[in-house]
Design a protein around this motif. Sequence first.
Motif: not given
Lengths: 171, 731
Positions: B12-13, B15-18
């Motif tokens: 996830d890291f 993906l959630i930071t663009g």
Amino acid sequence: MKVYTQNDKVKIKLKVNGEEQEVEVEPRRLLVHVLRDLGYTGVHVGCDTSNCGACTVILNGKSVKSCTLLAVEADGSEILTIEGMAKDGKLHPIQEAFWEKHGLQCGYCTPGMILQAYWFLKHNQNPTEQEIREGISGNLCRCTGYQNIVEAIKLAAEKIRQNPQEYLRLA
Amino acid sequence: MYIGQRVKRKEDFRLITGNGRYIDDIQINNVLYLSILRSNVPHAKVKKVNYEDAMKLSGVVNVVTGLNLNVDNRPRNFPMGKDEVLYVGQPVAAVLSTDRYVGYDALDLITFDYEELTPVVDIEQAMTNKVKAVEGRDNLAYKRTYRGGEPESAYNKSEVKLEQEIEIGRVYPSAMEPRGLLVEYQGDRLTVYASTQSPHYMRSFLLNAFSDMVRDIRVIQADVGGAFGSKLFPYPEDYIAVYSSLVTRRSVKVVLPRREDILSTYHARDQKHRVRVGANRDGRVNAIIDDVFIDLGAAWHGTYLADIAATLITGPYDIRNALANVFGVLTNKVPLDQYRGAGRPEAAFVYERVMDILADELKMDPVELRKKNVIQSTPYVNPFGLKYDSGNYINLLNNAEKFYSQMEDRARKLREKGKRVGVGISFYVEQNNFGPWESASVRLLSNGKIEVIIGAAPHGQGTGTGIAQVVADELGVNLDDVDVIWGDTDKISNAFGTYGSRSLTLAGNAALLAARKLRENVLRLAASFMKSDVEELQYKEGKIVNPKSSREMTLKEIARRTTGDLGGIWKYKAEPLLEATASFGMDNFTFPYGSHIAMVEVDDTGKVTILEYVALDDIGVVVNPMLAEGQVFGGIIQGFGESHLEEVIYDESGNPLTVSLGDYAIPTAVESFNMKWIYSEEGKANSPLPAKGIGEGATIGAPPAIIRGIERATGKRRTKIPLRMEDLSPY
């Protein structure tokens, strides 16, 4: 009203995530494409009809679908994209909450969803579930079924309420 | 133990930071953009493509027309309509330009001369065979019969006979990221970045087509923004992009706008069943006879979807006599292929509609009727020879009945207040883990960390986290020290990918076996380092221990000792092999099963609201309940969309009417609802890691439960999906 012809190139200024950017664009070029060309590829394109919200950014404090604005319309504006959410390597509480609650799967809608949640929570830090669902109804997700996104936004609201000045100052 | 824990995702890291890298996020110098002129007529002879004006446009480098390749199960006019176009959306010409806006300008300057042919627009018209959907081909592209027991005589002798037509509409998978491909030209070879479910399969089908033009093609899976089955099989754009790169000797990128994605990504479902059921008056079903019609669109690739539906038509019920006649017909629509569930949702919709309708005819409780017919013990061989592996169907049905009864009570009270409310239950069995096998390698890196490479190609399911849990447990190491990677034909030699709810079972078991092999390698090495016999040593929580001498070495120390010193000579007594590869397959499919219960309200406008929803599943061992639940939640909402909101619609002339996400309405957060998932682990898979797979179960269980709820709420028999608002308003 300014009238541009097709071959005009227009110089515009944008402040994206606090960084000044100056670019020359064709007047017909969409804001989303200009942002992506500047390297903000967390701004996604998921449709061509303003239905999906994958391209959502915060422009002068408002949530907008950047596929529905011409870049020239955004001249002089301040823009927040997903790349500007984390500060000094520390995640924003909304990002943390999406991770914590499994609010994403493929991740494609996620940047737009997080920015929409940011704008929504800026206006309502004590939302009901129904308000959250309506607040993100312009952002489509095909993977999660939304339940965990709603849970993530509830959790983010809790975190933000503890320090709204800190967490809502981005844009 | 990490297995069984709700571990947060390792994916996830980024993906959630663009920092995700989806296909359009990958930049290559000097790339050409591919834009495609698509047929705007459903069926026509193509006479001439006029593209001279487009070539004059500044920024246009080339125009490709008339590319035809011989690809299995595809029409002669594939990937481009050369002398015949077969559906609106079929590629006719492709522009290569230095700017994608210019590319679309150029499309306005291309026309094609054609002579219109009568289109074939539905199954009935196709079956008459008077007008051909593809010139020179019979409309009946596929016919197959499956038979078990004595279906005709068992049906004829039955006390109660039921005949019903059941329809499952055409849907569009609607991954949030449209399809795309980036071909990097490298002289005698190519690297293809793709939004795909299987880089290895893509490499093989591209090499099959172009091996005379290129030495090798490496395929790298970009981050994939959803697929749901729709990004596995070959598409025209894949071939057109690679061909364009080879003829222009340039890198080429194609990313579809949504409208084009809807007009070209293979549609799904679109089946009609004419089913006959024979039963005793006490509800015991003796025979099921089903004529299965599938609208394949303009290619005959999707026939297997009808085969899967046919061979599961008896569902989780002990029906000994069954016959399924499959008819696959060609029409002038987008070709049909798989979408989450692929044949199993169609089967379940039919057998569960049959159970509910039969219960109504016999004035029996629908759960009682199901109990009377449910399979009593496993393993069980169905009339077509499928062997359902394991599980306790009765137990799960009994558990589901508790939720059903409680919801029924609450629904009754709401009905007394004048609301149109009903409860539906479904019970299903799923055939999973389409093989044939999968591969994985496990490596001990020089820094002491573990890298797992899997042949599966997950794209949102979280399989990387699940398999890291499995390997961390097996090696007794910290989860943070295990990374799982995938999606590159250069990283692992042979593999299949992610589809058919297979990745955790097949790739997970391959990773488990590879971890065990790695442990053996490491033990041998440790023995040489510790001057012990291998037999004396024990592997304990990431360490190799000699109980006699109390000496021990960590994995990190072994890795350092093996890789840390540069130069010198070979001084190992065991081969310094810090990696192991394994393949895993099974001699049968896995068969998870489950039940969904929905309480549904239908208002006077015909709008459906789900008031309560519970899903129960037995999928064997659940490695990460959070991830499995995520699959179920997403699948239920997709099933809801398919039941009420989503339908690809063509008019009577073969023109598609649903060409945007405004017309084709996937659920938003507002129509969606809260769900509860309950799992049991009774029916384990016959594998070292006994997990069965949960990627698709919910799209199978949801529609029959929701439609039954609507049927009860509106008091009218329902035999098709979707049920749209206009079907449900009393006015």
